[in-house]
Design a protein around this motif. Structure first.
Motif, short mmCIF file in Angstrom:
data_model
loop_
_atom_site.label_atom_id
_atom_site.label_comp_id
_atom_site.label_asym_id
_atom_site.label_seq_id
_atom_site.Cartn_x
_atom_site.Cartn_y
_atom_site.Cartn_z
N MET A 53 -15.56 -49.85 4.59
CA MET A 53 -17.01 -49.83 4.99
C MET A 53 -17.36 -48.46 5.56
O MET A 53 -18.34 -48.04 5.56
CB MET A 53 -17.40 -50.92 5.54
CG MET A 53 -17.23 -52.46 4.76
SD MET A 53 -18.08 -52.34 3.18
CE MET A 53 -19.73 -52.23 3.66
N ARG A 54 -16.43 -47.93 6.46
CA ARG A 54 -17.03 -46.59 7.20
C ARG A 54 -17.02 -45.54 6.30
O ARG A 54 -17.57 -44.52 7.00
CB ARG A 54 -15.90 -46.72 8.37
CG ARG A 54 -14.59 -46.24 7.93
CD ARG A 54 -13.59 -46.07 9.08
NE ARG A 54 -12.13 -45.72 8.60
CZ ARG A 54 -11.00 -45.90 9.22
NH1 ARG A 54 -11.21 -46.73 10.37
NH2 ARG A 54 -9.85 -45.53 8.96
N ASN A 55 -16.68 -45.71 5.01
CA ASN A 55 -16.84 -44.35 4.21
C ASN A 55 -17.70 -44.52 3.23
O ASN A 55 -18.31 -43.70 2.20
CB ASN A 55 -15.53 -44.12 3.30
CG ASN A 55 -14.26 -44.04 4.39
OD1 ASN A 55 -13.23 -44.56 4.27
ND2 ASN A 55 -14.32 -42.89 5.19
N ILE A 56 -18.74 -45.41 3.40
CA ILE A 56 -19.90 -45.79 2.49
C ILE A 56 -20.60 -44.55 2.10
O ILE A 56 -21.12 -44.41 1.13
CB ILE A 56 -20.69 -46.99 2.75
CG1 ILE A 56 -21.54 -47.07 3.96
CG2 ILE A 56 -19.73 -48.44 2.79
CD1 ILE A 56 -22.32 -48.29 4.28
N GLU A 57 -21.24 -43.78 3.21
CA GLU A 57 -21.83 -42.55 2.84
C GLU A 57 -21.35 -41.52 2.11
O GLU A 57 -21.92 -40.99 1.05
CB GLU A 57 -22.50 -42.08 4.30
CG GLU A 57 -23.42 -42.96 4.97
CD GLU A 57 -23.66 -42.10 6.45
OE1 GLU A 57 -24.82 -41.78 6.45
OE2 GLU A 57 -22.77 -42.20 7.47
N GLN A 58 -20.21 -41.33 2.23
CA GLN A 58 -19.12 -40.45 1.52
C GLN A 58 -18.93 -41.01 -0.02
O GLN A 58 -19.37 -40.34 -1.05
CB GLN A 58 -17.86 -40.24 2.00
CG GLN A 58 -17.03 -39.18 1.36
CD GLN A 58 -15.67 -38.88 2.22
OE1 GLN A 58 -15.59 -39.57 3.07
NE2 GLN A 58 -14.91 -38.16 1.43
N ILE A 59 -18.76 -42.30 -0.25
CA ILE A 59 -18.84 -42.82 -1.36
C ILE A 59 -19.94 -42.92 -2.40
O ILE A 59 -20.17 -42.55 -3.47
CB ILE A 59 -18.37 -44.48 -1.26
CG1 ILE A 59 -16.97 -44.61 -0.91
CG2 ILE A 59 -18.62 -45.04 -2.59
CD1 ILE A 59 -16.41 -45.70 -0.44
N PHE A 60 -21.09 -43.12 -1.42
CA PHE A 60 -22.55 -43.09 -2.10
C PHE A 60 -22.79 -41.43 -2.66
O PHE A 60 -23.07 -41.24 -3.88
CB PHE A 60 -23.64 -43.14 -1.04
CG PHE A 60 -24.96 -43.03 -1.49
CD1 PHE A 60 -25.82 -44.23 -1.60
CD2 PHE A 60 -25.60 -41.74 -1.44
CE1 PHE A 60 -26.92 -44.00 -1.92
CE2 PHE A 60 -27.02 -41.78 -1.47
CZ PHE A 60 -27.61 -43.01 -2.27
#
Length: 257
Positions: A229-236
């Motif tokens: 979940m800590r990578n959600i901005e990058q995934i977005f």
């Protein structure tokens, strides 16, 4: 103008790429006629269908932890509770019904007892959403009537079926692209092994239905685990940039006859 249907796959944290795709649609002023989603795709589809913007949904997710100690279950059928996700949905969906949504939504879950996929599109909304995203062992099943329901992606992770006769054109967003591994010396953790085996098991079912999609969007997300979940901005952002490359195709699709 064509009626555009969207199919949003499951994928845990990778599902935040769907929000990037939806942001591109908003910028192009493309309003979907209907959405079919599973697991994280169903949850994001529901929040989007009730009027939340992709950025608002991303910001909601950043406020909560799904895998903290407070969500651990003891002597249950799953390791973690879905109460955090239930709280987000309850607080941000004004009315707990499919009929209240601004965009028609179809949600599928796996009937664990009767070995089949079940689709929901009317009546109570939140329990089917929770069921659709309840990955076995990680989260406990959801009982609805005489069935115990778990993650819909186990049997149908690209739920295009409800849209085939309903929409003129379909765009599929799939966030579990299978990449070929060329490094023979790579070491896998147990979590990565389990995750990849799951994707291998469902891949044939997913790719057999790509033919129903007029546009199929599949960002490169293999370096991101389902629970990271800590990578959600990058995934977005990866989802946004991948969808942006299809901008011209999406515009042509809307106007084609």
């Amino acid at each position: 103008m064509n009626k555009i249907g969207l199919v949003l796959s499951g994928g845990g944290a990778r599902g935040f790429a769907h929000l990037g795709f939806l942001k591109v649609l908003d910028e192009l002023q493309v309003k979907p006629y209907a959405i079919s989603g599973v697991s994280s795709g169903a949850i994001f589809g529901a929040l989007y269908s009730c009027g939340k913007t992709p950025d608002e949904i991303l910001n909601l997710a950043k406020k909560y932890s799904y895998f903290g100690i407070s969500n651990l279950l003891w002597r249950k059928e799953g390791l973690f509770s879905m109460e955090t996700i239930r709280k987000i949905l309850t607080e941000n969906i004004p009315e707990n019904s499919f009929e209240s949504l601004k965009i028609p939504l179809y949600v599928n879950a796996t009937d664990f007892l009767h070995n089949k996929t079940i689709f929901f599109s009317s009546g109570e909304l939140i329990n089917p959403l929770i069921a659709s995203a309840s990955f076995p062992v990680l989260f406990e099943p959801v009982q609805i009537e005489n069935s115990k329901l778990i993650d819909g992606g186990l049997l149908d992770n690209l739920p295009v079926e409800p849209l085939v006769d309903l929409c003129d054109k379909i765009i599929g967003s799939h966030v579990n692209r299978l990449e070929t591994i060329t490094d023979m010396n790579i070491k896998f953790s147990k979590a990565v092994m389990i995750e990849r085996c799951f994707h291998l098991a469902i891949a044939n079912s997913v790719y057999s239905k790509v033919r129903f999609c007029d546009i199929f969007i599949e960002p490169h997300l293999n370096s991101f685990g389902l629970l990271r979940m800590r990578n959600i901005e990058q995934i977005f952002e990866i989802g946004y940039q991948t969808a942006l490359k299809e901008k011209d195709n999406i515009l042509r699709l809307i106007e084609s006859s």
